[in-house]
Design an enzyme around this catalytic site. Structure first.
Site, PDB file in Angstrom:
ATOM      1  N   GLU A  57      -5.790   7.059  -0.916  1.00 19.15           N
ATOM      2  CA  GLU A  57      -5.756   5.866  -0.073  1.00 19.15           C
ATOM      3  C   GLU A  57      -6.455   4.694  -0.762  1.00 19.15           C
ATOM      4  OE1 GLU A  57      -4.049   5.418   2.707  1.00 19.15           O
ATOM      5  OE2 GLU A  57      -3.294   7.468   2.430  1.00 19.15           O
ATOM      6  N   HIS A 105       1.593   4.334  -3.020  1.00 23.90           N
ATOM      7  CA  HIS A 105       1.573   5.799  -3.011  1.00 23.90           C
ATOM      8  C   HIS A 105       2.717   6.357  -3.849  1.00 23.90           C
ATOM      9  CE1 HIS A 105      -1.699   6.579  -0.282  1.00 23.90           C
ATOM     10  NE2 HIS A 105      -1.170   5.873   0.701  1.00 23.90           N
ATOM     11  N   HIS A 163       0.836  -1.201   0.000  1.00 20.15           N
ATOM     12  CA  HIS A 163       0.000   0.000   0.000  1.00 20.15           C
ATOM     13  C   HIS A 163       0.875   1.258   0.000  1.00 20.15           C
ATOM     14  CE1 HIS A 163      -3.211   2.764   1.462  1.00 20.15           C
ATOM     15  NE2 HIS A 163      -2.206   3.301   2.135  1.00 20.15           N
ATOM     16  N   GLU A 164       1.882   1.302   0.887  1.00 19.89           N
ATOM     17  CA  GLU A 164       2.745   2.484   0.985  1.00 19.89           C
ATOM     18  C   GLU A 164       3.553   2.695  -0.288  1.00 19.89           C
ATOM     19  OE1 GLU A 164       2.564   4.648   3.334  1.00 19.89           O
ATOM     20  OE2 GLU A 164       1.140   3.454   4.499  1.00 19.89           O
TER      21      GLU A 164
END
Length: 456
Positions: free
Chosen positions: A396, A320, A316-317
């Site tokens: 997100e 970004h 997920h990070e």
């Protein structure tokens, strides 16, 4: 009433408009918080759709924790708003400016040393803010966070940390401010361009040096030990070419060759000091453990995520970064910065702005920056903040989708549940409160986007 308002001078209209807008925003925020507190008070049982996500004990703990935080936020917010209003009404800003002038006069400097006076003013203002905010910070840390099992600090470490933060802040703030004021003074008609370029350069330098020189002052960073998790993280990064409490977290930052993946030790099930129940130093990958582990407290339930779940969180990070969210945020920030400096250049010559805040004999540049950026731009700042919150939620969801595309949906699903439990997040939110405040989508919305309910 209208006749009274129309009879006011321009500077008085500006002053009272600032006060009215400030209290309007506060009352709006208080109303939203009241709506959310009603949710905390009324939702005492786990909703049916959450039955497989959160157990009754954790749900009740999170409800009470968030209720305490909301009540604290109400009183601290009321104090802050009242303090700010009294400072304006009693002429606190021009008074502190005159005190700053008296200080530099003791060193033989006159009013023509405006930058020196500005730095003294800034240091005194931040010192005042630190002292008035200290009791609230102590109460939050040693009453609320302590009560709910999150505080890992001793009072000695807390005070040392506060002093350290103040010193580091001054070491960065004062030189940067002096150079900015100097650039504005000598920049001529196009000073706003030079001022914007300077702030851009400062932000890039701070991001570059943060990992090596600033973060280690507050957190202890230890390389992740050799093993399966480190190999998996490195493999994941290559495949896409790529703080002070016991709350779990992870983040990714930096540019070019100075990129860092930071894992708080409390994110890692195998490394969390709360799972070990020992006072020894824990090792985590580029961890943000810091000295906050000065008072670890064992918990009954294990904290953190297993390795596949950690990799899903990192997916997920890294999403970004891969999707350009960091760059997009920087671009938006710099566009906003340029616009603000441009408007500042158009407004700085308006004497009535200074008269409105008690400056009758001088128009200091630093005071102009404060008046225009903090007070005159406040409606614009509120609107921008809301738009950025909406954008953040969109980012997100996109980062979650990136992790899903990597085949880690199930692991991210369970990791989000675990992190919500570890941090006592309350999964039920008032729609208006969450729309205005939540930079991250509510838990249930993220879980549904990942593919619907699964077994915990």
């Amino acid at each position: 009433m209208l006749q009274i308002i129309s009879g006011l001078s321009v500077e008085n209209k500006i002053f009272y408009a600032v006060l009215v807008f400030s209290w309007t925003v506060y009352l709006w925020e208080a109303y939203l918080a009241l709506r959310q507190r009603r949710i905390y008070r009324s939702t005492k049982h786990v909703p049916v759709e959450l039955g497989k996500i959160m157990d009754t004990e954790t749900f009740e703990k999170s409800r009470l924790y968030q209720l305490d935080k909301s009540n604290f936020s109400f009183w601290s917010g009321l104090y802050s708003e009242t303090e700010g209003t009294l400072i304006l009404l009693l002429g606190g800003i021009p008074y502190l400016w005159s005190v700053s002038g008296a200080v530099i006069a003791r060193f033989g400097l006159g009013s023509d040393y405006e930058i020196s006076q500005s730095l003294v003013f800034l240091m005194l203002a931040t010192l005042f803010s630190a002292f008035t905010g200290l009791p609230w910070s102590i109460y939050n840390t040693f009453i609320i966070e302590e009560k709910h099992g999150f505080n890992q600090q001793t009072i000695g470490f807390f005070l040392k940390d506060a002093v350290k933060k103040f010193i580091v802040t001054q070491c960065i703030l004062l030189p940067v401010t002096s150079l900015l004021l100097y650039i504005i003074k000598i920049g001529g008609d196009y000073f706003f361009i030079y001022a914007w370029l300077f702030t851009l350069a400062v932000s890039l330098v701070l991001v570059t040096i943060y990992a090596d020189y600033i973060a280690p002052l507050f957190d202890k960073f230890t390389p992740l030990p050799e093993g399966e998790l480190k190999e998996e993280i490195e493999s994941m990064a290559k495949s896409i070419r790529s703080k002070r409490s016991s709350h779990s977290n992870a983040y990714f930052y930096g540019f070019f060759k100075n990129k860092r993946i930071v894992l708080f030790d409390t994110l890692l099930e195998d490394y969390s000091p709360l799972n070990k129940g020992s006072e020894g130093e824990s090792e985590a990958g580029e961890e943000g453990e810091g000295e906050s582990a000065a008072k670890p407290k064992p918990k009954n339930k294990r904290q953190g995520c297993n390795n596949p779940e950690v990799l899903a969180v990192l997916g997920h990070e890294l999403g970004h970064w891969k999707l350009g969210h960091t760059v997009k945020n920087i671009v938006i920030s710099q566009m906003n910065s340029f616009l603000c400096f441009f408007l500042f250049a158009a407004l700085i010559g308006r004497k009535e702005l200074f008269l409105a805040f008690g400056f009758h004999d001088s128009q200091p540049t630093l005071i102009g920056l404060m008046i225009i950026f903090q007070f005159i731009f406040s409606p614009y700042n509120e609107l921008l903040s809301f738009c950025l919150t909406v954008l953040s939620r969109r980012f997100e969801f996109q980062a979650d989708a990136f992790a899903l595309a990597m085949g880690r949906a199930a692991e991210l699903y369970s990791a989000l549940i675990k992190l919500n439990k570890d941090n006592l997040g309350f999964p039920v939110a008032d729609w208006l409160f969450s729309t205005w405040h939540y930079s991250h989508p509510p838990l249930l919305e993220r879980l549904r986007a990942l593919g619907g309910p699964k077994q915990d």
